[in-house]
Write an enzyme that holds these catalytic residues in place. Structure first.
Site, PDB file in Angstrom:
ATOM      1  N   HIS A 130       0.855  -1.183   0.000  1.00  8.43           N
ATOM      2  CA  HIS A 130       0.000   0.000   0.000  1.00  8.43           C
ATOM      3  C   HIS A 130       0.893   1.236   0.000  1.00  8.43           C
ATOM      4  CE1 HIS A 130      -3.895  -1.829   0.399  1.00  8.43           C
ATOM      5  NE2 HIS A 130      -3.616  -2.432   1.551  1.00  8.43           N
ATOM      6  N   CYS A 172       0.050   2.644  -4.442  1.00  8.80           N
ATOM      7  CA  CYS A 172      -0.612   3.920  -4.713  1.00  8.80           C
ATOM      8  C   CYS A 172       0.321   5.067  -4.356  1.00  8.80           C
ATOM      9  CB  CYS A 172      -1.903   4.044  -3.903  1.00  8.80           C
ATOM     10  SG  CYS A 172      -3.273   3.085  -4.563  1.00  8.80           S
TER      11      CYS A 172
END
Length: 297
Positions: A130, A172
């Site tokens: 992430h 991301c």
């Protein structure tokens, strides 16, 4: 649904969604050239990195699928498996680290920098996790993305000086979505001092390829894996033996940009979104991966 697309659900590395792979054009494998264009093992010392070392080098995969306080990155195991396969085929010595907390992740990178890489051509580090703007996530906490590189800058790792250090970041980089833009059909129209020649910048010979542009999400399919890692592995498998690295990575960017599009009809803000990888190159020479002798025998 667009004909020929994949209907399995997809997600960003922070957003659950339903997605597909869109073929904007027919993409065929590049034909194998009659003669490989990769340089000889000795190569040109001025234009190409040395590939005459006995080993290709280490390939480190920092794979994060589970987190203490964040959602599971479903589908990431397929990315990890694909990366291990292609990097092993490329003759890297592959090590995989799963769901490391921050302290252990730092130890792995520090220990890697302290190893002797004298007999290796290069170093490759791939991380799947992430992320947010300039931030990545370990199992237990966020950290600045520069943590990945700092152990390999300047003289922090003497045995990798003058050798390419390659980093691939699947995460991301923010929360923005890329709506894309309609492509039209128009026609697209020495000064150096020898005394400084072997004093190089501390950031030289480093390449970082991010899965998305700064500030934007990175998409991942819970069945098929992330768009970026799957495209990267496909292009490496197809062309690593004969294509120069930056040319190959441009093909990765093209594959992600043209072949993928989100399919989230229940959410107009997430439907039909695109993704654009980003390359930051501080390489000073051309990077090739000629087949080592042990593979030719």
């Amino acid at each position: 649904m667009i004909p020929g697309t994949m209907s399995s659900p997809s997600m960003t590395d922070g957003h659950l969604a339903d997605g597909n792979r869109v073929s904007n054009a027919i993409v065929q494998p590049e034909p194998t050239p009659p003669t490989l264009s990769a340089p000889s093992a000795t190569g040109s010392s001025e234009e190409e990195y040395d590939t005459s070392n006995p080993r290709r080098g280490m390939a480190i995969i920092l794979h994060h699928e589970n987190f203490r306080l964040m959602s599971k990155r479903t589908g990431s195991s397929r990315d990890c498996s694909a990366a291990v396969t292609v990097l092993t085929n490329m003759q890297f010595d592959v090590r995989v680290y799963e769901d490391l907390p921050f302290a252990q992740l730092c130890d792995v990178l520090s220990d890697l920098a302290s190893e002797d890489h004298s007999d290796a051509d290069c170093l490759l580090v791939m991380i799947m996790t992430h992320g947010d703007d300039d931030v990545l996530y370990a199992f237990d906490r966020p950290y600045e993305v520069d943590v990945l590189f700092k152990h390999f800058m300047g003289d922090s790792c003497p045995t990798l000086l003058g050798k390419p250090k390659l980093f691939f970041v699947q995460a991301c980089r923010g929360t923005a979505f890329d709506k894309g833009v309609q492509l039209g059909c128009g026609v697209v129209d020495k000064d150096c001092f020898s005394s400084n020649k072997y004093v190089i910048p501390t950031t030289a010979d480093l390449l970082v390829m991010y899965s998305s542009y700064q500030g934007h999400v990175s998409w991942r399919n819970p069945v098929g894996g992330s768009w970026f890692i799957q495209a990267l592995c496909a292009e490496l498998e197809l062309s690593w033996r004969h294509m120069e690295l930056l040319q190959l990575l441009t093909a990765v960017s093209r594959r992600v940009a043209y072949d993928y599009q989100s399919h989230v009809p229940q959410s107009g803000s997430m439907d039909a979104m695109k993704q654009m990888p980003s390359i930051v190159s501080m390489l000073t020479k051309l990077v090739y991966f000629p087949v080592k002798k042990q593979m030719q025998q």
